[in-house]
Design a protein around this motif. Sequence first.
Motif, mmCIF file in Angstrom:
data_model
loop_
_atom_site.group_PDB
_atom_site.id
_atom_site.type_symbol
_atom_site.label_atom_id
_atom_site.label_comp_id
_atom_site.label_asym_id
_atom_site.label_seq_id
_atom_site.Cartn_x
_atom_site.Cartn_y
_atom_site.Cartn_z
ATOM 1 N N ASN A 77 1.035 4.465 -2.240
ATOM 2 C CA ASN A 77 0.587 5.560 -1.844
ATOM 3 C C ASN A 77 0.856 5.849 -0.247
ATOM 4 N N PHE A 83 -2.214 12.503 -0.393
ATOM 5 C CA PHE A 83 -2.446 11.753 0.736
ATOM 6 C C PHE A 83 -3.635 11.033 0.526
ATOM 7 N N LEU A 102 -5.529 12.101 11.532
ATOM 8 C CA LEU A 102 -6.353 11.316 10.788
ATOM 9 C C LEU A 102 -7.027 10.119 11.757
ATOM 10 N N ARG A 132 -7.196 1.010 13.714
ATOM 11 C CA ARG A 132 -7.043 2.019 12.817
ATOM 12 C C ARG A 132 -5.900 3.022 13.297
ATOM 13 N N PHE A 149 3.270 14.384 6.180
ATOM 14 C CA PHE A 149 2.599 13.035 6.154
ATOM 15 C C PHE A 149 2.286 12.363 7.513
ATOM 16 N N TYR A 189 1.024 -1.297 -0.169
ATOM 17 C CA TYR A 189 -0.030 -0.162 0.037
ATOM 18 C C TYR A 189 0.773 1.175 0.106
ATOM 19 N N ASN A 210 -2.287 8.168 -1.455
ATOM 20 C CA ASN A 210 -1.568 7.355 -0.909
ATOM 21 C C ASN A 210 -1.084 7.878 0.338
ATOM 22 N N ALA A 211 -1.456 7.497 1.434
ATOM 23 C CA ALA A 211 -1.242 8.073 2.974
ATOM 24 C C ALA A 211 0.253 7.842 3.132
ATOM 25 N N LEU A 212 0.941 6.834 2.493
ATOM 26 C CA LEU A 212 2.267 6.115 2.940
ATOM 27 C C LEU A 212 3.192 6.136 1.705
ATOM 28 N N VAL A 233 -2.437 1.568 12.328
ATOM 29 C CA VAL A 233 -2.239 1.657 10.963
ATOM 30 C C VAL A 233 -1.832 2.925 10.563
ATOM 31 N N ARG A 234 -2.529 3.952 11.067
ATOM 32 C CA ARG A 234 -2.163 5.548 10.532
ATOM 33 C C ARG A 234 -0.630 5.720 10.948
ATOM 34 N N LEU A 251 0.650 8.242 1.404
ATOM 35 C CA LEU A 251 -0.115 9.249 2.229
ATOM 36 C C LEU A 251 -1.822 8.907 2.064
ATOM 37 N N PRO A 252 -1.959 7.759 2.601
ATOM 38 C CA PRO A 252 -3.556 7.246 2.173
ATOM 39 C C PRO A 252 -4.427 8.223 3.009
ATOM 40 N N THR A 253 -5.708 8.289 2.462
ATOM 41 C CA THR A 253 -6.799 8.967 3.092
ATOM 42 C C THR A 253 -7.204 8.491 4.292
ATOM 43 N N GLY A 254 -8.106 9.191 5.033
ATOM 44 C CA GLY A 254 -8.477 8.479 6.230
ATOM 45 C C GLY A 254 -9.390 7.344 5.967
ATOM 46 N N GLN A 255 -10.222 7.546 4.850
ATOM 47 C CA GLN A 255 -10.998 6.090 4.317
ATOM 48 C C GLN A 255 -10.212 4.804 4.183
ATOM 49 N N GLU A 256 -9.182 5.445 3.282
ATOM 50 C CA GLU A 256 -8.350 4.316 3.038
ATOM 51 C C GLU A 256 -7.528 3.350 4.348
ATOM 52 N N ILE A 257 -7.274 4.332 5.044
ATOM 53 C CA ILE A 257 -6.547 3.918 6.439
ATOM 54 C C ILE A 257 -7.555 3.017 6.991
#
Lengths: 220, 220
Positions: free
Chosen positions: A174, B171, B207, A193, B200, A170, B174-176, A196-197, A176-182
């Motif tokens: 990306n 972000f 988040l 969660r 980031f 992942y 891709n949050a990461l 993971v963040r 820098l994933p968004t909140g939803q993605e996280i």
Amino acid sequence: PSTQAASAVVSQSPVVIAPQPSVMKTVTSLSSVPIACGDTATVGQLVSKPQQAVGDEEGINLEEIREFAKNFKIRRLSLGLTQTQVGQALTATEGPAYSQSAICRFEKLDITPKSAQKLKPVLERWLAEAELWNQKGQQNLMEFVGGEPSKKRKRRTSFTPQAIEVLNTYFEKNALPTGQEITEIAKELNYDREVVRVWFCNRRQTLKNTSKINVFQVQQ
Amino acid sequence: PSTQAASAVVSQSPVVIAPQPSVMKTVTSLSSVPIACGDTATVGQLVSKPQQAVGDEEGINLEEIREFAKNFKIRRLSLGLTQTQVGQALTATEGPAYSQSAICRFEKLDITPKSAQKLKPVLERWLAEAELWNQKGQQNLMEFVGGEPSKKRKRRTSFTPQAIEVLNTYFEKNALPTGQEITEIAKELNYDREVVRVWFCNRRQTLKNTSKINVFQVQQ
DNA sequence: AGCATAAATAATAA
DNA sequence: TTATTATTTATGCT
């Protein structure tokens, strides 16, 4: 526990100028009334005035405040308390609200003499009481400070190799994933969660540090 | 400045077991030789043994070490030094390398009595000298500690609204981000790579915190 | 006066 | 010990 009070009280901001030390030196060579015209300067600025023993400013003993601020920090640390804890405890016992920022600014003397003068006795009294409770046992102190009797640090998460592999995949796609993605990733891997963040956050830091080292070719 | 000494001295690892307090309670009810079989337990574990005054363990005064560790932390903080600074300074003056983790573990007593006994006089001597230099002026202390005389905190970065928008777009995708991606983003926005990396990191934290609050429906 | 968050520090899994 | 996660402090902004 860490519920932030969302009271948005609009008040006249002190307009604190925060000059760098280097700037200070330049300015002080002009001597007399170095900072601002007739307006508010911070305690930290005033006590660092070189010439003339810095005594009172409008009847306020700045040197005493400086001394207390330094002492306060040490005593706070000796009790093992954070600025946040002090602020929250004060908010609970005293009238007005005290944010972590407020405690920080007091310790750094990044406030006006007037504010400092007002805050000093409050902190003095509270800290003395806290030390009293501490003598009766750390448990009592924590109870006095309020909330969590003995909130333990969150246990460091261990990721399984499989989870790390998935996370890295992942991350490569990306960083820098968004909140939803996280949320989705956490759900997929069955981890908290927040965990993971934080993993993503630390992954980025690591990356940055690694890059830094490579720049200096210290690597291996 | 923060170049890590890369000396990989291979020594027999202490094999420290780190049980949780809750586990401890269960075990101690069995009384006598609570931790491990005949192996190494940390000072922290040994001094928290309830029955019998915790005196010596293999001729080592554990209570004294506990006292010193607590005192050491307070004195370190009074000097305004970080664990990292102490470790680096010790590495420079003393023979072996001392990491930030090593100092941390000593303060938390998360080491074997043998290690603690060995480290204690080193820390004692170094700290006393540091305090001596400090009395002669903070500048001298910083010189003694080594490196940067007065390393200032990095100035807080202000991102332009445009930059934040771009960052958020990345972000969301891709949050990461990988190190390379960060480098590219930083170049595109003309910000320092490290600054982007930290952005980031903090974004993820935010988040996570937000998510947490939503779970409890404290929102608004 | 303090929120939001950037930056720094401490703690811990490996 | 190192590499990484988690917590604390400091500060730009309104």
